[in-house]
Design an enzyme around this catalytic site. Structure first.
Site, PDB file in Angstrom:
ATOM      1  N   ASP A 125       0.848  -1.190   0.000  1.00  0.00           N
ATOM      2  CA  ASP A 125       0.000   0.000   0.000  1.00  0.00           C
ATOM      3  C   ASP A 125       0.884   1.241   0.000  1.00  0.00           C
ATOM      4  O   ASP A 125       1.885   1.300   0.716  1.00  0.00           O
ATOM      5  CB  ASP A 125      -0.907  -0.005   1.230  1.00  0.00           C
ATOM      6  CG  ASP A 125      -2.025   1.020   1.109  1.00  0.00           C
ATOM      7  OD1 ASP A 125      -2.495   1.259  -0.018  1.00  0.00           O
ATOM      8  OD2 ASP A 125      -2.422   1.577   2.144  1.00  0.00           O
ATOM      9  N   HIS A 132      -4.087  13.936   0.535  1.00  0.00           N
ATOM     10  CA  HIS A 132      -4.248  13.020   1.666  1.00  0.00           C
ATOM     11  C   HIS A 132      -3.047  13.101   2.617  1.00  0.00           C
ATOM     12  O   HIS A 132      -3.208  13.227   3.828  1.00  0.00           O
ATOM     13  CB  HIS A 132      -4.419  11.587   1.149  1.00  0.00           C
ATOM     14  CG  HIS A 132      -4.362  10.530   2.218  1.00  0.00           C
ATOM     15  ND1 HIS A 132      -5.378  10.339   3.127  1.00  0.00           N
ATOM     16  CD2 HIS A 132      -3.394   9.622   2.544  1.00  0.00           C
ATOM     17  CE1 HIS A 132      -5.046   9.353   3.958  1.00  0.00           C
ATOM     18  NE2 HIS A 132      -3.851   8.901   3.620  1.00  0.00           N
ATOM     19  N   GLU A 198     -10.612   3.625   3.216  1.00  0.00           N
ATOM     20  CA  GLU A 198      -9.732   4.453   2.384  1.00  0.00           C
ATOM     21  C   GLU A 198     -10.046   4.157   0.924  1.00  0.00           C
ATOM     22  O   GLU A 198      -9.998   3.004   0.494  1.00  0.00           O
ATOM     23  CB  GLU A 198      -8.245   4.174   2.667  1.00  0.00           C
ATOM     24  CG  GLU A 198      -7.773   4.751   3.994  1.00  0.00           C
ATOM     25  CD  GLU A 198      -6.253   4.696   4.189  1.00  0.00           C
ATOM     26  OE1 GLU A 198      -5.580   3.949   3.445  1.00  0.00           O
ATOM     27  OE2 GLU A 198      -5.748   5.398   5.092  1.00  0.00           O
ATOM     28  N   GLU A 200      -9.119   3.890  -2.699  1.00  0.00           N
ATOM     29  CA  GLU A 200      -7.883   3.726  -3.472  1.00  0.00           C
ATOM     30  C   GLU A 200      -8.170   3.011  -4.785  1.00  0.00           C
ATOM     31  O   GLU A 200      -9.222   2.401  -4.969  1.00  0.00           O
ATOM     32  CB  GLU A 200      -6.860   2.894  -2.675  1.00  0.00           C
ATOM     33  CG  GLU A 200      -6.516   3.461  -1.311  1.00  0.00           C
ATOM     34  CD  GLU A 200      -5.286   2.825  -0.687  1.00  0.00           C
ATOM     35  OE1 GLU A 200      -4.490   2.218  -1.431  1.00  0.00           O
ATOM     36  OE2 GLU A 200      -5.139   2.929   0.539  1.00  0.00           O
ATOM     37  N   ASP A 230      -8.983   0.160   1.581  1.00  0.00           N
ATOM     38  CA  ASP A 230      -8.005  -0.253   2.586  1.00  0.00           C
ATOM     39  C   ASP A 230      -8.559   0.101   3.970  1.00  0.00           C
ATOM     40  O   ASP A 230      -8.231   1.133   4.544  1.00  0.00           O
ATOM     41  CB  ASP A 230      -6.691   0.484   2.318  1.00  0.00           C
ATOM     42  CG  ASP A 230      -5.576   0.030   3.238  1.00  0.00           C
ATOM     43  OD1 ASP A 230      -5.473  -1.179   3.475  1.00  0.00           O
ATOM     44  OD2 ASP A 230      -4.818   0.891   3.707  1.00  0.00           O
ATOM     45  N   ARG A 234      -7.954   3.573  12.895  1.00  0.00           N
ATOM     46  CA  ARG A 234      -7.099   4.732  13.194  1.00  0.00           C
ATOM     47  C   ARG A 234      -6.546   4.718  14.610  1.00  0.00           C
ATOM     48  O   ARG A 234      -5.449   5.244  14.856  1.00  0.00           O
ATOM     49  CB  ARG A 234      -7.880   6.028  12.970  1.00  0.00           C
ATOM     50  CG  ARG A 234      -8.488   6.175  11.586  1.00  0.00           C
ATOM     51  CD  ARG A 234      -7.439   6.170  10.497  1.00  0.00           C
ATOM     52  NE  ARG A 234      -8.045   6.293   9.179  1.00  0.00           N
ATOM     53  CZ  ARG A 234      -7.369   6.167   8.049  1.00  0.00           C
ATOM     54  NH1 ARG A 234      -6.078   5.885   8.047  1.00  0.00           N
ATOM     55  NH2 ARG A 234      -7.981   6.291   6.887  1.00  0.00           N
ATOM     56  N   GLN A 237      -3.752   2.225  14.739  1.00  0.00           N
ATOM     57  CA  GLN A 237      -2.626   2.795  13.987  1.00  0.00           C
ATOM     58  C   GLN A 237      -1.857   3.838  14.806  1.00  0.00           C
ATOM     59  O   GLN A 237      -0.625   3.847  14.825  1.00  0.00           O
ATOM     60  CB  GLN A 237      -3.169   3.426  12.700  1.00  0.00           C
ATOM     61  CG  GLN A 237      -2.103   3.870  11.709  1.00  0.00           C
ATOM     62  CD  GLN A 237      -2.715   4.368  10.393  1.00  0.00           C
ATOM     63  OE1 GLN A 237      -3.922   4.280  10.178  1.00  0.00           O
ATOM     64  NE2 GLN A 237      -1.875   4.898   9.528  1.00  0.00           N
ATOM     65  N   LYS A 250      -4.094  -2.139   9.609  1.00  0.00           N
ATOM     66  CA  LYS A 250      -4.427  -2.314   8.196  1.00  0.00           C
ATOM     67  C   LYS A 250      -4.623  -3.780   7.830  1.00  0.00           C
ATOM     68  O   LYS A 250      -4.663  -4.114   6.652  1.00  0.00           O
ATOM     69  CB  LYS A 250      -3.274  -1.757   7.349  1.00  0.00           C
ATOM     70  CG  LYS A 250      -2.941  -0.300   7.625  1.00  0.00           C
ATOM     71  CD  LYS A 250      -3.918   0.630   6.932  1.00  0.00           C
ATOM     72  CE  LYS A 250      -3.369   2.043   6.880  1.00  0.00           C
ATOM     73  NZ  LYS A 250      -4.157   2.876   5.945  1.00  0.00           N
ATOM     74  N   THR A 254      -8.901  -5.802   3.288  1.00  0.00           N
ATOM     75  CA  THR A 254      -8.772  -4.868   2.180  1.00  0.00           C
ATOM     76  C   THR A 254      -9.707  -5.390   1.102  1.00  0.00           C
ATOM     77  O   THR A 254      -9.550  -6.536   0.664  1.00  0.00           O
ATOM     78  CB  THR A 254      -7.318  -4.860   1.658  1.00  0.00           C
ATOM     79  OG1 THR A 254      -6.456  -4.454   2.726  1.00  0.00           O
ATOM     80  CG2 THR A 254      -7.155  -3.913   0.481  1.00  0.00           C
ATOM     81  N   GLU A 360     -10.047  12.188   7.206  1.00  0.00           N
ATOM     82  CA  GLU A 360      -9.936  13.531   6.624  1.00  0.00           C
ATOM     83  C   GLU A 360     -11.280  14.243   6.580  1.00  0.00           C
ATOM     84  O   GLU A 360     -11.372  15.434   6.852  1.00  0.00           O
ATOM     85  CB  GLU A 360      -9.378  13.441   5.197  1.00  0.00           C
ATOM     86  CG  GLU A 360      -7.959  12.926   5.102  1.00  0.00           C
ATOM     87  CD  GLU A 360      -7.600  12.639   3.653  1.00  0.00           C
ATOM     88  OE1 GLU A 360      -7.296  13.598   2.916  1.00  0.00           O
ATOM     89  OE2 GLU A 360      -7.642  11.463   3.255  1.00  0.00           O
TER      90      GLU A 360
END
Lengths: 418, 418
Positions: A125, A132, A198, A200, A230, A234, A237, A250, A254, A360
């Site tokens: 990834d 971002h 996420e 992607e 993904d 948070r 993380q 993560k 996915t 975000e």
């Protein structure tokens, strides 16, 4: 390029995601039969195993399509990829003489079960969208240190977990993890309370390389693209990621969309990367346009409620292309393999409603977003469904990606097997 | 436990690395024949494919040993692992009645070519030795911030690259990479000048799990151990690793020793992890001793010169066991697979000559180490060979790991394929 006409009439509509121009590759099964390769055209799937058995699609290899994945075809290399696409374009063309034979080898989308279209060798990834990276960096390190010093010189990436890649539609179980907030005296093991998506694009590496490759060769090695979510915890993380990067945050899942959209189908939509702040080193410099103009949306639907489109953005927002990522990935001599999956990194635009993650969109939870249902969200709640969509818009036709969806299941009561 | 006597008399010596007590598993071939499974005993290898075909080793599965790897046997689970070991102990015992039949199924080590003994599903590397983490942290962040805040609460790890795992004896090509020293105004693409080894033990996951597991179950899932050298380009790492961790610095190659030493063989050498600074969360807490007393050495030989032993340490120096690492790895629901390889992290002791990497031994290059040849080393030079050895010492017997070796080839002139 305009809309190509097929004898599969459902494909001949400007809004159809799977016109003759597209021809995305998937794996499907009917009832109890074995999964095998197929190509989407309109509301139908052409059974390529059946074509091969009927002698309509002999590419010189044995049983390329009697496979539960596209890896065997991919490993044949780009000349065979081009050969296959050329033959399919002819077979499915409105003027094809093979219609009668092929009609019997067609399956309706609605009666097919889709499977993961490729066997994931390894999953990497990246973190290659500037908006971002700037947004996340600002939240974590302040506006002045938002972009790490290396960011404008290389596509920063980390290895993910291939075993966690699942097909769109698979439910996602909220993970447990080790959490420690800034005001906690010690960590605890608990369900993630800041679970996120996420947005992607995933690039699929078609052929092996045991040596470093430049950007042109890297582009040639890419077989196609899928939408990719993904899923990210948070809170896990934040506590785990120093100093060696994201790991369990993560690793839960996915999700990828079911149809591989080929580079050939996306060719008319190539566009350049944004202006460089610093010139890139030679092996990372793009020689031709290597991004694509692909409109992307994220929809969020609470359980039993209607969906809200919470973000609209475009793949051309990326600072680095997948070819640049692959070139960097191989630069140390890292062997690359058929079926390697490279996540683009979260795709966010400059505006607030163009951001590809709740982290975000809600600015770390400080500004929850409103949904049409009257609810608001900082992070995902149990029962929420997330739908990623993607489409390139041509002159009177659409190159659609199948949706990439997933719904959040509540964390289990007993977090591990003793 | 004392030395078990075998009819293979070369095994009956206190210094033999492969006595009947050990029985490590490998994959070998003779001349042009296919690679298949074997077990080392003294200076011989018992051909398990031949045993299976002769009806001497029927474990209920079809062709478990007519395989170029041990994955098929591993996936059968620990009852079959125990069954196999029990049968081999009987067949190879000094009192075995099968000697006559088996002698024809033996191959001398010296006439066999060894292969990677398992198919690596995915590779994860940890950072679980306290002396190593403290040394590296002190160099990078100062003595007061040496250990990251999370380090004493979880085994910090990151995903590596399975495609880069090679068998001991494979030459290692010095990588190119993006480098930027603290005084450079911009990065450049050049051969790594700070290429290093890392002394580690690799744990091989034998069976799948789709759910998080506790430490006891994790221990049960581990099939065995190999020596592991996680080759590391320190200059690539220094520039790339913020914020998402090591990537190309660790992707050139990871070497593993050829024989899988089983958990059963290591059972008499179990020892406890060091005293905890903080109590661990329940799912990471060890219930029984889960480290092993294994003596380890690193030898370095410049090209055409004799080797110097540059480090001696022991696996019991680790702060976290492989079982704890696997439990943490699965904690988010990350699916674990047969053939997953978990690197222990660099194994360093408290003393200067017990450090498992040149980065620590030469203190980042500030204190080059002296070799017996009269040369000195800060990092690896072209032509250098590194040999890792490991052995558990019992009462009159030795459980040896085959050596893990690699020699450094000069970087190529043309760094990538256009």
């Amino acid at each position: 390029m305009t809309l190509l006409q097929s004898w599969v009439t459902s494909a001949n509509h400007p809004d159809c995601p799977f016109p003759l121009n597209n021809l995305p590759y998937g794996v499907f099964s009917i009832a109890d039969d074995e999964p095998r390769c197929g190509v989407a055209i309109g509301d139908m799937i052409l059974d390529l195993r059946a074509c091969e058995r009927a002698g309509l699609l002999d590419l010189g290899g044995a049983a390329l399509f009697d496979q539960p994945h596209w890896n065997k075809l991919m490993a044949e290399g780009y000349r065979v990829w081009n050969d296959l696409r050329g033959r399919l374009l002819k077979l499915l063309d409105a003027l094809s003489t093979a219609q009668g034979e092929l009609e019997r080898l067609m399956v309706a989308h609605s009666s097919a079960t889709l499977h993961l279209p490729f066997e994931v060798a390894e999953y990497t990834d990246f973190y290659a969208g500037r908006h971002h990276a700037t947004n996340v960096g600002t939240m974590f390190r302040g506006a002045e240190n938002a972009l790490p010093p290396n960011w404008l010189h290389m596509p920063i990436g980390y290895n993910g977990r291939a075993s966690s890649v699942v097909l769109s539609g698979t439910d996602i179980r909220r993970p447990w993890g080790q959490l420690k907030g800034p005001n906690d005296s010690k960590p605890r093991f608990a369900p993630s309370a800041r679970f996120d998506f996420e947005l992607e694009l995933g690039a699929i590496v078609g052929v092996d390389s045991d040596v470093p490759v430049g950007v042109d060769r890297a582009d040639q090695m890419i077989f196609g693209y899928v939408l990719l979510n993904d899923w990210s915890a948070r809170d896990i993380q934040a506590w785990e990621y120093q100093p060696l990067g994201p790991f369990q945050a993560k690793a839960t899942a996915t999700s990828v969309s079911p149809w591989i959209v080929t580079k050939a189908a996306l060719e008319p939509f190539r566009c350049a990367t944004p202006a460089r702040e610093f010139p890139l080193l030679a092996h990372l410099r793009d020689t031709t346009p290597m991004l694509y103009d692909i409109d992307l949306t994220v929809q969020l639907a609470p359980e039993d409620r209607s969906a809200t489109t919470i973000a609209r953005t475009n793949y051309r927002e990326m600072y680095y292309s997948s070819a640049q990522q692959l070139a960097h990935h191989s630069s140390s001599g890292c062997p690359m393999r058929t079926g390697d999956l490279l996540g683009s990194g979260t795709i966010s635009g400059a505006e607030k409603n163009q951001r590809g993650a709740l982290l975000e969109l809600s600015w770390g939870g400080a500004e929850p977003i409103a949904l049409d249902s009257g609810e608001s969200r900082s992070f995902l709640e149990d029962g929420d469904s997330v739908v990623l969509t993607g489409a390139a818009h041509g002159d009177g036709y659409t190159i659609g990606f199948g949706d990439c969806t997933g719904s959040i299941l509540a964390a289990v009561d007993h977090p591990y097997r003793a």
